[in-house]
Design a protein around this motif. Structure first.
Motif, PDB file in Angstrom:
ATOM      1  N   LEU A  96       0.854  -1.180   0.000  1.00  0.00           N
ATOM      2  CA  LEU A  96       0.000   0.000   0.000  1.00  0.00           C
ATOM      3  C   LEU A  96       0.892   1.231   0.000  1.00  0.00           C
ATOM      4  N   THR A 141      -3.674  -5.893  -2.018  1.00  0.00           N
ATOM      5  CA  THR A 141      -2.692  -5.056  -1.334  1.00  0.00           C
ATOM      6  C   THR A 141      -2.310  -5.607   0.030  1.00  0.00           C
ATOM      7  N   ASP A 176       0.097  -4.960   3.704  1.00  0.00           N
ATOM      8  CA  ASP A 176       0.570  -3.895   4.585  1.00  0.00           C
ATOM      9  C   ASP A 176       2.038  -4.179   4.914  1.00  0.00           C
ATOM     10  N   GLU A 201      -8.243   2.985  -8.683  1.00  0.00           N
ATOM     11  CA  GLU A 201      -8.024   3.234  -7.265  1.00  0.00           C
ATOM     12  C   GLU A 201      -9.377   3.324  -6.575  1.00  0.00           C
ATOM     13  N   ARG A 226      -5.967   2.741  -2.144  1.00  0.00           N
ATOM     14  CA  ARG A 226      -5.759   1.315  -2.344  1.00  0.00           C
ATOM     15  C   ARG A 226      -6.274   0.928  -3.724  1.00  0.00           C
TER      16      ARG A 226
END
Ligand SMILES: Cc1cc2nc3c(=O)[nH]c(=O)nc-3n(C[C@H](O)[C@H](O)[C@H](O)COP(=O)(O)O)c2cc1C
Length: 229
Positions: A124, A155, A157, A202, A208
């Protein structure tokens, strides 16, 4: 839907989790059909793939597909080892050979025009260019496969993950969409998704990426989950 094969590369398990969720979604729509999920290092050669749909997923490394150096970098980030230790999707596709390696007449199980869909995972971070899935899509087109929809992105983290909340749900929804799309394939023009496979969507306000799934060009098939571009 007939059988599907999901081939994934994964270092820390995030792309594998997405691959398994995609397969779960596909099985929901077509419970009687086989959906196999296999790590790229143990996958059959592309020309030997015997499936009605091939799905390929890989983590984004250094703006594209991993290389031996980036996989070593990934391994150095974990004390527990990585999942894909032999080859990545880049090497698997390189071994697939020239476009002529896949004949039109189906003399081998895989054939030119074999329906395919691709996805990647990435971190991200706004404005970070490059997607592994775009590189996979380019190579598959060169090899003569037909992309049935736009590349999808999920995505994580940080480099090692975990996946952001909701990403596995999106992956299952994408799998359901793929299975539905495959059932409708006779209605769709060849390489329907490839016509719109540039750019990405997006999700407003999150920074994201939404699954970069798109509608078939004809508009006759099922709608993709998420926002069409
Ligand atoms: C060496 C290396 C390079 C990376 N480069 C990028 C990058 O260019 N862009 C990006 O979005 N993520 C990048 N990442 C993050 C990966 O996309 C992330 O580790 C991956 O999605 C996790 O999936 P996995 O657990 O299946 O390996 C990189 C990760 C590693 C280890």
């Amino acid at each position: 839907m007939g059988g599907a094969l999901v081939v994934y590369e994964s270092m820390f398990g995030n792309t594998r989790a997405v691959a398994e969720a995609v397969a779960t979604g596909m099985a929901r729509v077509a419970p009687g059909d086989a959906v196999d999920v296999i790590e790229v290092g143990t996958a059959p050669a592309l020309a030997a793939v015997d499936a009605d749909l091939l799905v390929i997923g890989a983590p984004t490394h250094a703006f594209g597909l991993s290389r031996p150096t980036t996989r070593s970098d990934a391994a150095a980030r974990t004390g527990t080892g990585v999942l894909s230790t032999t080859i990545g999707v880049r090497e698997w596709l390189e071994h697939a050979g020239a476009p002529a390696a896949l004949p039109a007449d189906g003399a081998t199980p895989a054939r030119r025009g074999l329906p395919a869909a691709v996805f990647d995972t990435r971190v991200l971070r706004r404005n970070l260019p490059g997607h592994a899935a775009d590189a996979i899509a380019r190579r598959l087109r060169q090899l003569g496969l037909s992309l049935v929809t736009e590349p999808a992105t999920f995505t994580v983290d940080g480099y090692t993950g975990p996946l952001l909340p909701g990403e596995l749900d999106r992956a299952r929804a994408w799998g359901e969409y793929l299975a539905t799309l495959l059932r409708a394939l006779p209605l769709l023009p060849e390489d329907a998704g490839a016509t719109g496979a540039r750019g990405r969507t997006e999700t407003p306000g999150t920074g994201r990426s939404a699954p970069r799934t798109g509608r078939p060009a004809s508009g006759t098939g099922p709608s993709a989950p998420g926002s069409p571009r």
